[in-house]
Design an enzyme around this catalytic site. Structure first.
Site, mmCIF file in Angstrom:
data_model
loop_
_atom_site.group_PDB
_atom_site.id
_atom_site.type_symbol
_atom_site.label_atom_id
_atom_site.label_comp_id
_atom_site.label_asym_id
_atom_site.label_seq_id
_atom_site.Cartn_x
_atom_site.Cartn_y
_atom_site.Cartn_z
ATOM 1 N N HIS A 1 -91.180 19.992 -36.688
ATOM 2 C CA HIS A 1 -89.871 19.490 -37.094
ATOM 3 C C HIS A 1 -89.202 18.684 -35.979
ATOM 4 C CE1 HIS A 1 -87.674 22.526 -34.684
ATOM 5 N NE2 HIS A 1 -88.676 23.331 -35.024
ATOM 6 N N ASP A 2 -88.581 17.583 -36.392
ATOM 7 C CA ASP A 2 -87.750 16.739 -35.521
ATOM 8 C C ASP A 2 -88.530 15.987 -34.448
ATOM 9 O OD1 ASP A 2 -85.016 17.542 -36.599
ATOM 10 O OD2 ASP A 2 -85.841 19.477 -36.020
ATOM 11 N N GLY B 1 -91.525 21.499 -31.787
ATOM 12 C CA GLY B 1 -90.343 20.863 -32.340
ATOM 13 C C GLY B 1 -89.630 19.960 -31.341
#
Length: 270
Positions: free
Chosen positions: A125-126, A143
């Site tokens: 994520h991200d 992340g």
């Protein structure tokens, strides 16, 4: 909306609302969610899951068993709508996983154009991944990792969350990247040590020999000088700040960092 020129195997499921572009090919046993956008000429080879709010750019090919756009592997995720954006002309091989972002970090995981993700590599994520990047088999990005253009990572390398890997860097196989890697840097080992510069990658990108030699000289001055990295940089900054490649390097070192900079291997002295 499904383009009339799209070819979808009858065993696959495409939810109402998905946008399927011209010439898309969806092979057997794939799943495409209702908020997915597949650009022109995208190919899902077979057994591919594309879910969540995910867009895939033109001509990207996704191979067997890849899962794109699932929710973040984060205990603080509460079902908010976040995104995964994948660029054009990428190749995403078997078992690759890429997740959407977290709402408190902008909510977007992004991948640039013309990048290659080998089997079972993972983009968390991200993450913000540039263009012309190669992640070899089983590379793991935690992340919020930032990966610049033309980075190459060897098999089994792992990048700690919030790390930055500068453009044209090379991370060796099985390396543990727990600190930021400067542009053009070569990181190997566990813990990862900055062993020098990715001279081959610099040359392949079109840098001339004079510029490559200048960057190598400045690297030694900064990372092997008597002072700290930032002291050494400040001592030479004004002599080199007009060189484009070094502007990027200086800005990378100057920038705020969650993790700090990977250090260079010190030469042995008698």
């Amino acid at each position: 909306m499904i383009s009339e020129s799209a070819v979808i195997h009858p065993s696959s499921v495409v939810e109402d609302g998905a946008q399927i572009g011209e010439g898309v090919q969806i092979g057997p046993f794939c799943y495409v969610g209702k908020k997915v956008v597949l650009g022109e000429g995208v190919r899902l080879i077979s057994h591919v899951v594309v879910t969540g709010k995910t867009s895939i750019g033109a001509r990207t090919a996704v191979f067997h068993g890849a899962a794109l756009g699932a929710e973040p592997q984060n205990i603080n995720y509460r079902g908010e709508e976040t995104e995964l954006r994948v660029g054009s002309d990428c190749v995403i091989r078997e078992g690759v996983t890429m997740h959407t972002g977290m709402p408190d970090a902008g909510g977007i995981t992004s991948v640039g154009n013309q990048s290659l993700f080998l089997a079972y590599s993972h983009v968390a994520h991200d993450c913000q991944v540039g263009s012309n990047v190669i992640l070899s088999n089983n590379v793991m990005l935690g992340g919020h990792v930032e990966v610049g253009d033309r980075v190459i990572m060897g098999g089994g390398a792992a990048v700690h969350q919030f790390c930055r890997v500068g453009h044209h860097a090379f991370v060796g196989g099985l390396a543990a990247c727990s600190l930021d890697v400067i542009p053009f840097g070569m990181l190997n080992g566990n813990p990862g040590i900055l062993g020098g510069l990715n001279v081959i990658g610099m040359s392949r990108s079109g840098m001339d020999k004079t510029e490559v030699h200048t960057v190598r000289r400045v690297f030694k001055l900064i990372f092997h000088g008597a002072g700290t990295v930032r002291e050494n940089l400040n001592a030479i900054r004004h002599d080199y700040e007009d060189i484009p490649a070094l502007k990027d390097l200086f800005a990378f070192i100057d920038a705020d960092s969650h993790r700090g900079l990977a250090s260079a291997a010190k030469e042995k002295r008698s």
